[in-house]
Design a protein around this motif. Structure first.
Motif, PDB file in Angstrom:
ATOM      1  N   MET A 152      88.608  80.234  27.266  1.00  0.00           N
ATOM      2  CA  MET A 152      87.704  79.606  28.010  1.00  0.00           C
ATOM      3  C   MET A 152      86.736  80.246  28.657  1.00  0.00           C
ATOM      4  SD  MET A 152      87.465  76.227  29.055  1.00  0.00           S
ATOM      5  CE  MET A 152      85.583  76.159  29.486  1.00  0.00           C
ATOM      6  N   PHE A 153      87.132  81.523  29.206  1.00  0.00           N
ATOM      7  CA  PHE A 153      86.012  82.357  29.968  1.00  0.00           C
ATOM      8  C   PHE A 153      84.950  82.717  28.895  1.00  0.00           C
ATOM      9  CE2 PHE A 153      89.776  82.643  33.235  1.00  0.00           C
ATOM     10  CZ  PHE A 153      88.946  81.945  34.104  1.00  0.00           C
ATOM     11  N   PHE A 154      85.476  83.211  28.000  1.00  0.00           N
ATOM     12  CA  PHE A 154      84.417  83.743  26.708  1.00  0.00           C
ATOM     13  C   PHE A 154      83.461  82.348  26.547  1.00  0.00           C
ATOM     14  CE2 PHE A 154      87.429  87.182  26.107  1.00  0.00           C
ATOM     15  CZ  PHE A 154      86.504  88.208  26.166  1.00  0.00           C
ATOM     16  N   GLN A 155      83.755  81.282  26.238  1.00  0.00           N
ATOM     17  CA  GLN A 155      83.021  80.146  25.923  1.00  0.00           C
ATOM     18  C   GLN A 155      82.173  79.633  27.146  1.00  0.00           C
ATOM     19  OE1 GLN A 155      82.670  78.176  23.355  1.00  0.00           O
ATOM     20  NE2 GLN A 155      81.007  77.375  24.522  1.00  0.00           N
ATOM     21  N   THR A 156      82.561  79.673  28.276  1.00  0.00           N
ATOM     22  CA  THR A 156      81.988  79.594  29.614  1.00  0.00           C
ATOM     23  C   THR A 156      80.818  80.512  29.776  1.00  0.00           C
ATOM     24  OG1 THR A 156      83.607  78.488  30.551  1.00  0.00           O
ATOM     25  CG2 THR A 156      81.801  79.531  32.155  1.00  0.00           C
ATOM     26  N   ALA A 157      81.113  81.964  29.602  1.00  0.00           N
ATOM     27  CA  ALA A 157      80.057  82.859  29.608  1.00  0.00           C
ATOM     28  C   ALA A 157      78.866  82.710  28.635  1.00  0.00           C
ATOM     29  CB  ALA A 157      80.704  84.249  29.515  1.00  0.00           C
ATOM     30  N   LYS A 158      79.271  82.237  27.400  1.00  0.00           N
ATOM     31  CA  LYS A 158      78.567  82.250  26.333  1.00  0.00           C
ATOM     32  C   LYS A 158      77.886  80.839  26.842  1.00  0.00           C
ATOM     33  CE  LYS A 158      78.362  80.724  21.446  1.00  0.00           C
ATOM     34  NZ  LYS A 158      78.169  79.282  21.339  1.00  0.00           N
ATOM     35  N   SER A 159      78.097  79.734  27.187  1.00  0.00           N
ATOM     36  CA  SER A 159      77.398  78.465  27.448  1.00  0.00           C
ATOM     37  C   SER A 159      76.392  78.774  28.890  1.00  0.00           C
ATOM     38  CB  SER A 159      78.257  77.518  27.738  1.00  0.00           C
ATOM     39  OG  SER A 159      79.032  77.209  26.726  1.00  0.00           O
ATOM     40  N   GLU A 160      76.990  79.554  29.662  1.00  0.00           N
ATOM     41  CA  GLU A 160      75.960  79.997  30.730  1.00  0.00           C
ATOM     42  C   GLU A 160      74.975  80.512  30.056  1.00  0.00           C
ATOM     43  OE1 GLU A 160      77.669  81.449  34.414  1.00  0.00           O
ATOM     44  OE2 GLU A 160      79.337  80.038  34.341  1.00  0.00           O
ATOM     45  N   GLY A 161      75.202  81.698  29.590  1.00  0.00           N
ATOM     46  CA  GLY A 161      74.017  82.611  29.056  1.00  0.00           C
ATOM     47  C   GLY A 161      73.048  81.778  28.223  1.00  0.00           C
ATOM     48  N   GLU A 162      73.584  80.984  27.363  1.00  0.00           N
ATOM     49  CA  GLU A 162      72.486  80.425  26.590  1.00  0.00           C
ATOM     50  C   GLU A 162      71.755  79.089  27.465  1.00  0.00           C
ATOM     51  OE1 GLU A 162      75.287  78.416  23.940  1.00  0.00           O
ATOM     52  OE2 GLU A 162      75.195  80.110  22.564  1.00  0.00           O
ATOM     53  N   TYR A 163      72.368  78.629  28.536  1.00  0.00           N
ATOM     54  CA  TYR A 163      71.934  77.666  29.486  1.00  0.00           C
ATOM     55  C   TYR A 163      70.378  78.639  30.299  1.00  0.00           C
ATOM     56  CZ  TYR A 163      70.692  75.087  33.667  1.00  0.00           C
ATOM     57  OH  TYR A 163      70.282  74.493  34.708  1.00  0.00           O
ATOM     58  N   CYS A 164      70.906  79.745  30.735  1.00  0.00           N
ATOM     59  CA  CYS A 164      69.980  80.532  31.332  1.00  0.00           C
ATOM     60  C   CYS A 164      68.753  80.702  30.357  1.00  0.00           C
ATOM     61  CB  CYS A 164      70.614  81.582  31.945  1.00  0.00           C
ATOM     62  SG  CYS A 164      71.734  81.195  33.264  1.00  0.00           S
ATOM     63  N   GLU A 165      68.869  81.221  29.255  1.00  0.00           N
ATOM     64  CA  GLU A 165      67.751  81.587  28.305  1.00  0.00           C
ATOM     65  C   GLU A 165      67.146  80.237  27.829  1.00  0.00           C
ATOM     66  OE1 GLU A 165      67.162  84.422  26.267  1.00  0.00           O
ATOM     67  OE2 GLU A 165      68.612  85.812  27.570  1.00  0.00           O
ATOM     68  N   ASN A 166      67.868  79.217  27.341  1.00  0.00           N
ATOM     69  CA  ASN A 166      67.074  78.358  26.687  1.00  0.00           C
ATOM     70  C   ASN A 166      66.561  77.236  27.727  1.00  0.00           C
ATOM     71  OD1 ASN A 166      68.027  79.286  24.252  1.00  0.00           O
ATOM     72  ND2 ASN A 166      69.734  78.217  24.329  1.00  0.00           N
ATOM     73  N   LYS A 167      67.141  77.087  28.873  1.00  0.00           N
ATOM     74  CA  LYS A 167      66.755  75.830  29.733  1.00  0.00           C
ATOM     75  C   LYS A 167      65.754  76.395  30.844  1.00  0.00           C
ATOM     76  CE  LYS A 167      69.183  72.478  28.086  1.00  0.00           C
ATOM     77  NZ  LYS A 167      68.559  71.193  27.771  1.00  0.00           N
ATOM     78  N   LEU A 168      66.313  77.652  31.445  1.00  0.00           N
ATOM     79  CA  LEU A 168      65.312  78.266  32.501  1.00  0.00           C
ATOM     80  C   LEU A 168      64.552  79.319  32.135  1.00  0.00           C
ATOM     81  CD1 LEU A 168      67.917  77.751  35.210  1.00  0.00           C
ATOM     82  CD2 LEU A 168      65.984  76.125  34.712  1.00  0.00           C
ATOM     83  N   HIS A 169      64.810  79.805  30.886  1.00  0.00           N
ATOM     84  CA  HIS A 169      64.105  80.897  30.386  1.00  0.00           C
ATOM     85  C   HIS A 169      64.266  82.289  31.184  1.00  0.00           C
ATOM     86  CE1 HIS A 169      62.233  78.365  27.566  1.00  0.00           C
ATOM     87  NE2 HIS A 169      61.845  77.430  28.651  1.00  0.00           N
ATOM     88  N   ILE A 170      65.262  82.489  31.367  1.00  0.00           N
ATOM     89  CA  ILE A 170      66.203  83.592  32.527  1.00  0.00           C
ATOM     90  C   ILE A 170      66.930  84.516  31.586  1.00  0.00           C
ATOM     91  CG2 ILE A 170      67.422  84.384  34.283  1.00  0.00           C
ATOM     92  CD1 ILE A 170      66.613  81.870  35.981  1.00  0.00           C
ATOM     93  N   GLN A 171      66.343  85.615  31.183  1.00  0.00           N
ATOM     94  CA  GLN A 171      67.263  86.605  30.309  1.00  0.00           C
ATOM     95  C   GLN A 171      68.831  86.421  30.694  1.00  0.00           C
ATOM     96  OE1 GLN A 171      66.153  90.456  29.701  1.00  0.00           O
ATOM     97  NE2 GLN A 171      66.214  90.288  27.300  1.00  0.00           N
ATOM     98  N   ALA A 172      69.648  86.151  29.730  1.00  0.00           N
ATOM     99  CA  ALA A 172      71.035  86.417  30.215  1.00  0.00           C
ATOM    100  C   ALA A 172      71.896  86.545  28.839  1.00  0.00           C
ATOM    101  CB  ALA A 172      71.562  85.081  30.611  1.00  0.00           C
ATOM    102  N   ILE A 173      71.446  86.345  27.631  1.00  0.00           N
ATOM    103  CA  ILE A 173      72.250  86.444  26.619  1.00  0.00           C
ATOM    104  C   ILE A 173      72.495  87.861  26.145  1.00  0.00           C
ATOM    105  CG2 ILE A 173      72.008  86.216  24.083  1.00  0.00           C
ATOM    106  CD1 ILE A 173      70.900  83.488  24.450  1.00  0.00           C
ATOM    107  N   PRO A 174      71.617  88.902  26.488  1.00  0.00           N
ATOM    108  CA  PRO A 174      72.018  90.281  26.137  1.00  0.00           C
ATOM    109  C   PRO A 174      73.138  90.794  27.273  1.00  0.00           C
ATOM    110  CG  PRO A 174      69.474  89.938  26.333  1.00  0.00           C
ATOM    111  CD  PRO A 174      70.249  88.664  26.719  1.00  0.00           C
ATOM    112  N   GLN A 175      72.900  90.247  28.637  1.00  0.00           N
ATOM    113  CA  GLN A 175      74.263  90.487  29.336  1.00  0.00           C
ATOM    114  C   GLN A 175      75.518  89.861  28.924  1.00  0.00           C
ATOM    115  OE1 GLN A 175      73.318  89.229  33.444  1.00  0.00           O
ATOM    116  NE2 GLN A 175      71.206  89.605  33.291  1.00  0.00           N
TER     117      GLN A 175
END
Length: 140
Positions: A39-62
Motif C-alpha cells: 500500500m505504501f509503495f502504491q501510494t508513493a507511485k500514485s503521488e509521484g505520478e500525480y505530481c508529475e502528470n497533473k502539476l508538472h512537479i518532478q517527483a517520479i525520479p524521487q
C-alpha cells in the motif's frame, strides 16, 4: 507537523486495510505486513505520478530512487504474498501472477478512492517528507 498531516491522510487507507484483516502493528513479515508495505509503495507511485502528470512537479525520479532504496522490502513483500496465495489460499503457481495483478489493482483502487482526492500542490512540495514517512512505516 508534516508527519502528522501525512499520518492523517493515510488513515483511511490503513483503516481499510485493517478492516480487511490486515493489522498495522505487524512486526514480522506476514501477509498483513506485505499488504501494508505494498500500500505504501502504491501510494508513493500514485503521488509521484500525480505530481508529475497533473502539476508538472518532478517527483517520479524521487519515487524511483525511494523504491530502489527499499527494493528488498518490496521483493520480500511480493514473495510473502505469493507464498501466502500458494500455501494458504491454494493457488497454483500459474495463478499467482494474476493474483498479484489483482492485489496491485485493489491497492490502486484504494488509493484512488481514499487518498487521491487529497493530493494537491502541498502534497507535491512535501513529497520527499512523504517518502520518509512511508519508509518509516514499512514492515521489515
Amino acid at each position: 507537523m508534516p508527519y502528522l498531516q501525512m499520518k492523517v491522510s493515510l488513515k483511511p487507507a490503513l483503516l481499510l486495510l485493517s478492516m480487511a484483516g490486515i493489522s498495522n502493528s505487524v512486526s514480522a513479515m506476514t501477509e498483513q505486513g506485505a499488504y501494508r508495505n505494498l500500500m505504501f509503495f502504491q501510494t508513493a507511485k500514485s503521488e509521484g505520478e500525480y505530481c508529475e502528470n497533473k502539476l508538472h512537479i518532478q517527483a517520479i525520479p524521487q519515487q524511483t530512487k525511494w523504491r530502489n532504496q527499499h527494493a528488498t522490502v518490496l521483493s520480500r513483500s511480493i514473495n510473502t504474498l505469493e507464498q501466502h496465495f500458494v500455501n494458504d489460499k491454494g493457488a497454483s503457481k500459474q495463478e499467482v501472477p494474476a493474483a498479484m495483478v489483482a492485489v496491485w489493482k485493489k491497492l490502486e483502487d484504494i488509493d484512488k478512492r481514499e487518498l487521491a482526492g487529497r493530493r494537491n500542490f502541498n502534497t507535491c512540495i512535501k513529497f520527499p517528507e512523504s517518502l520518509k514517512f512511508y519508509a518509516s512505516q514499512l514492515v521489515q
